[in-house]
Design a protein around this motif. Structure first.
Motif, PDB file in Angstrom:
ATOM      1  N   GLY A 130       0.817  -1.210   0.000  1.00  8.14           N
ATOM      2  CA  GLY A 130       0.000   0.000   0.000  1.00  8.14           C
ATOM      3  C   GLY A 130       0.851   1.261   0.000  1.00  8.14           C
ATOM      4  N   HIS A 131       1.896   1.261   0.810  1.00 11.12           N
ATOM      5  CA  HIS A 131       2.794   2.414   0.839  1.00 11.12           C
ATOM      6  C   HIS A 131       3.502   2.583  -0.497  1.00 11.12           C
ATOM      7  N   LEU A 132       3.889   1.471  -1.104  1.00 10.76           N
ATOM      8  CA  LEU A 132       4.533   1.513  -2.417  1.00 10.76           C
ATOM      9  C   LEU A 132       3.573   2.054  -3.470  1.00 10.76           C
ATOM     10  N   LEU A 133       2.317   1.634  -3.404  1.00 11.15           N
ATOM     11  CA  LEU A 133       1.307   2.120  -4.341  1.00 11.15           C
ATOM     12  C   LEU A 133       1.108   3.628  -4.208  1.00 11.15           C
ATOM     13  N   VAL A 134       1.056   4.114  -2.987  1.00 14.84           N
ATOM     14  CA  VAL A 134       0.886   5.551  -2.755  1.00 14.84           C
ATOM     15  C   VAL A 134       2.111   6.324  -3.233  1.00 14.84           C
ATOM     16  N   LEU A 135       3.301   5.798  -2.991  1.00 17.31           N
ATOM     17  CA  LEU A 135       4.527   6.451  -3.442  1.00 17.31           C
ATOM     18  C   LEU A 135       4.575   6.528  -4.964  1.00 17.31           C
ATOM     19  N   ILE A 136       4.245   5.446  -5.643  1.00 15.12           N
ATOM     20  CA  ILE A 136       4.234   5.442  -7.113  1.00 15.12           C
ATOM     21  C   ILE A 136       3.187   6.413  -7.644  1.00 15.12           C
ATOM     22  N   ALA A 137       2.013   6.446  -7.029  1.00 18.98           N
ATOM     23  CA  ALA A 137       0.971   7.387  -7.460  1.00 18.98           C
ATOM     24  C   ALA A 137       1.412   8.832  -7.265  1.00 18.98           C
ATOM     25  N   ASN A 138       2.094   9.119  -6.176  1.00 17.12           N
ATOM     26  CA  ASN A 138       2.591  10.478  -5.940  1.00 17.12           C
ATOM     27  C   ASN A 138       3.637  10.881  -6.967  1.00 17.12           C
ATOM     28  N   ILE A 139       4.542   9.975  -7.293  1.00 18.35           N
ATOM     29  CA  ILE A 139       5.580  10.270  -8.284  1.00 18.35           C
ATOM     30  C   ILE A 139       4.956  10.475  -9.660  1.00 18.35           C
ATOM     31  N   LEU A 140       4.032   9.606 -10.048  1.00 20.57           N
ATOM     32  CA  LEU A 140       3.365   9.753 -11.350  1.00 20.57           C
ATOM     33  C   LEU A 140       2.546  11.036 -11.423  1.00 20.57           C
ATOM     34  N   SER A 141       1.941  11.417 -10.323  1.00 24.34           N
ATOM     35  CA  SER A 141       1.182  12.661 -10.290  1.00 24.34           C
ATOM     36  C   SER A 141       2.102  13.867 -10.474  1.00 24.34           C
ATOM     37  N   LEU A 142       3.251  13.848  -9.824  1.00 26.64           N
ATOM     38  CA  LEU A 142       4.227  14.931  -9.989  1.00 26.64           C
ATOM     39  C   LEU A 142       4.709  14.999 -11.434  1.00 26.64           C
ATOM     40  N   VAL A 143       5.010  13.855 -12.025  1.00 30.22           N
ATOM     41  CA  VAL A 143       5.430  13.820 -13.428  1.00 30.22           C
ATOM     42  C   VAL A 143       4.310  14.350 -14.322  1.00 30.22           C
TER      43      VAL A 143
END
Length: 78
Positions: free
Chosen positions: A43-56
């Protein structure tokens, strides 16, 4: 295909990436795990990936919007 149309498709894709952190999708991310993703590593990994993709997505949205604006200013000058 016209260059402006291609840029508009890029802007649309970037906007979708930028909206990954919308509150509607937060509930979808929480619903994937029975107790929420508080203690779950995936879950933490999913949130981290979503945050990075959102920034990109936000960076690409700004970049493609500026290219579209500059392209249209150059077309009006010619």
């Amino acid at each position: 295909m016209d260059r402006n149309v291609k840029l508009l498709y890029c802007i649309l894709g970037s906007a979708v990436l930028a909206l990954l952190n919308s509150p509607i999708l937060d509930y979808a991310k929480l619903g994937m795990f029975p107790g929420g993703y508080g203690g779950h590593i995936l879950g933490h990994l999913l949130v981290l990936i979503a945050n990075i993709l959102s920034l990109v997505g936000f960076i690409l949205l700004i970049f493609f919007s500026l290219i579209l604006i500059m392209n249209n200013i150059n077309l009006k000058k010619n």
